[in-house]
Design a protein around this motif. Structure first.
Motif, short mmCIF file in Angstrom:
data_model
loop_
_atom_site.label_atom_id
_atom_site.label_comp_id
_atom_site.label_asym_id
_atom_site.label_seq_id
_atom_site.Cartn_x
_atom_site.Cartn_y
_atom_site.Cartn_z
N THR A 128 -47.97 -43.49 37.45
CA THR A 128 -46.66 -43.53 38.08
C THR A 128 -46.56 -44.83 38.87
N ALA A 129 -45.54 -45.62 38.53
CA ALA A 129 -45.33 -46.91 39.19
C ALA A 129 -43.95 -46.93 39.81
N TYR A 130 -43.82 -47.70 40.89
CA TYR A 130 -42.53 -47.91 41.54
C TYR A 130 -42.26 -49.41 41.54
N SER A 131 -41.07 -49.78 41.04
CA SER A 131 -40.72 -51.19 40.92
C SER A 131 -39.40 -51.45 41.64
N ILE A 134 -43.77 -46.10 27.86
CA ILE A 134 -42.94 -45.81 29.03
C ILE A 134 -42.30 -44.44 28.81
N VAL A 135 -42.79 -43.45 29.51
CA VAL A 135 -42.36 -42.06 29.31
C VAL A 135 -41.03 -41.80 29.99
N ALA A 136 -40.83 -42.33 31.19
CA ALA A 136 -39.61 -42.05 31.95
C ALA A 136 -39.32 -43.17 32.94
N ILE A 137 -38.03 -43.44 33.15
CA ILE A 137 -37.57 -44.39 34.15
C ILE A 137 -36.39 -43.76 34.89
N LYS A 138 -36.41 -43.80 36.22
CA LYS A 138 -35.25 -43.33 36.96
C LYS A 138 -35.12 -44.10 38.27
N GLU A 139 -33.87 -44.32 38.68
CA GLU A 139 -33.62 -44.94 39.97
C GLU A 139 -34.01 -43.95 41.05
N TYR A 170 -37.23 -48.23 41.46
CA TYR A 170 -37.28 -47.40 40.27
C TYR A 170 -38.65 -46.73 40.16
N LYS A 171 -38.64 -45.51 39.70
CA LYS A 171 -39.87 -44.75 39.46
C LYS A 171 -40.10 -44.74 37.95
N ILE A 172 -41.28 -45.19 37.54
CA ILE A 172 -41.58 -45.36 36.13
C ILE A 172 -42.87 -44.62 35.79
N VAL A 228 -44.89 -53.93 39.48
CA VAL A 228 -45.15 -52.88 40.46
C VAL A 228 -44.95 -53.42 41.88
N PHE A 229 -44.29 -52.64 42.70
CA PHE A 229 -44.07 -53.01 44.10
C PHE A 229 -45.42 -53.14 44.81
N GLY A 230 -45.63 -54.30 45.46
CA GLY A 230 -46.87 -54.52 46.19
C GLY A 230 -48.02 -55.03 45.35
N ASP A 231 -47.77 -55.34 44.08
CA ASP A 231 -48.83 -55.84 43.20
C ASP A 231 -49.09 -57.31 43.52
N LYS A 232 -50.22 -57.59 44.11
CA LYS A 232 -50.53 -58.94 44.57
C LYS A 232 -50.75 -59.92 43.43
N ILE A 233 -51.02 -59.43 42.23
CA ILE A 233 -51.29 -60.31 41.09
C ILE A 233 -50.05 -60.53 40.23
N TYR A 234 -49.30 -59.49 39.96
CA TYR A 234 -48.21 -59.57 38.99
C TYR A 234 -46.81 -59.47 39.60
N ASN A 235 -46.72 -59.44 40.93
CA ASN A 235 -45.42 -59.35 41.57
C ASN A 235 -45.37 -60.23 42.82
N PRO A 236 -45.20 -61.55 42.64
CA PRO A 236 -45.21 -62.47 43.78
C PRO A 236 -44.17 -62.14 44.84
N GLN A 237 -43.03 -61.55 44.43
CA GLN A 237 -41.96 -61.26 45.39
C GLN A 237 -42.41 -60.26 46.46
N PHE A 238 -43.30 -59.35 46.09
CA PHE A 238 -43.74 -58.33 47.04
C PHE A 238 -45.27 -58.33 47.18
N SER A 239 -45.85 -59.52 47.06
CA SER A 239 -47.32 -59.60 47.08
C SER A 239 -47.91 -59.43 48.48
N ASP A 240 -47.07 -59.50 49.52
CA ASP A 240 -47.58 -59.36 50.89
C ASP A 240 -47.62 -57.91 51.36
N GLU A 241 -47.15 -56.99 50.54
CA GLU A 241 -47.12 -55.59 50.96
C GLU A 241 -48.54 -55.02 51.02
#
Length: 246
Positions: free
Chosen positions: A97-100, A155-160, A170-172, A195-208
């Motif tokens: 389960t990922a949140y983006s 990807i089984v499911a995506i929802k806001e 989004y919950k994925i 993924v929110f807070g992913d320091k490697i693949y999400n530079p926008q939220f890498s400080d979380e």
């Protein structure tokens, strides 16, 4: 459960189902007090199992250190061998389960899509991985280093899930049967759903502080174990809103 290195979710004569917290390594490495080491102290029979690697004992699969979620440990060799064969034959299902977070709409057509690729490691000691979708169109280095095995993420499911200011969370849900390091995280980033807070693949939220990515369910031999949706959603909501109001 969230504040402990690990918690036992289920126990039988054959196995342990464990919740591993984030920041806790799955197996023995440079960082002490891995989940395996802690489990082996409390359940010595796990250490007597001969696994794929010398220091893994009955640990049947691994999670990235920053990924919280479900791990399975065999308590005897017979069970380990049976589940290892399940994995070889792609019958051991793992759900994540990922949140983006994004300011754009995520394409609903991605629900049900299977992302398949080879992988190549990059950086010092392969700190990150890159999906290679078509080796023929890649450089010779990528062709040489991506190997010859294809890994798939469905990807089984995506929802806001939540809104805050101009951001949507989004919950994925994704499912895999065989895995490469960072596979799901890298595949989601390739589809503009990092993924929110992913320091490697999400530079926008890498400080979380918390990466909103969880190994949330496993299925094997007709058994199914999953984390509470309420538990995951509460962590996601708390983390997302704390970030949005900074």
């Amino acid at each position: 459960m969230e504040n402990k290195p690990y918690s036992v979710l289920a126990e039988t004569d054959d196995y342990l189902v464990v919740f591993k917290n984030s920041s806790v390594p799955s197996c023995i490495g440079k960082t002490p007090n891995s989940c395996y080491e802690l489990i082996a102290k409390d359940f010595p029979e796990v250490a007597k199992v001969k696994g794929k690697n010398q220091n893994d004992g009955g640990l049947l699969h691994r999670l990235d250190t920053d990924t919280a979620g479900i791990l399975l440990f065999a308590k005897n060799q017979e069970f380990y061998d049976a589940i290892n064969q399940e994995q070889v034959e792609n019958r051991f299902a793992k759900t994540y389960t990922a949140y983006s977070a994004t300011s754009c709409e995520i394409d609903s057509d991605l629900e049900g899509k299977t992302i398949s690729s080879y992988f190549r490691a990059f950086g010092e000691k392969g700190a990150s991985v890159k999906p290679i979708f078509d080796p023929k169109s890649e450089t010779r280095a990528n062709q040489k280093k991506c190997g010859n095995r294809i890994y798939s993420t469905k990807i089984v499911a995506i929802k806001e899930f939540l809104k805050k200011d101009n951001l949507k969370l989004y919950k994925i849900k994704c499912q895999i049967f065989s895995g490469f390091r960072h596979q799901v995280r890298s595949h989601l980033a390739s589809e503009k759903m990092p993924v929110f807070g992913d320091k490697i693949y999400n530079p926008q939220f890498s400080d979380e502080k918390n990466m909103l990515f969880f190994a949330s369910e496993i299925s094997f031999l007709g058994k199914n174990y999953s984390l509470s949706e309420e538990f995951l959603d509460e962590i996601a909501q708390r983390t997302f809103f704390a970030s949005a109001i900074k």
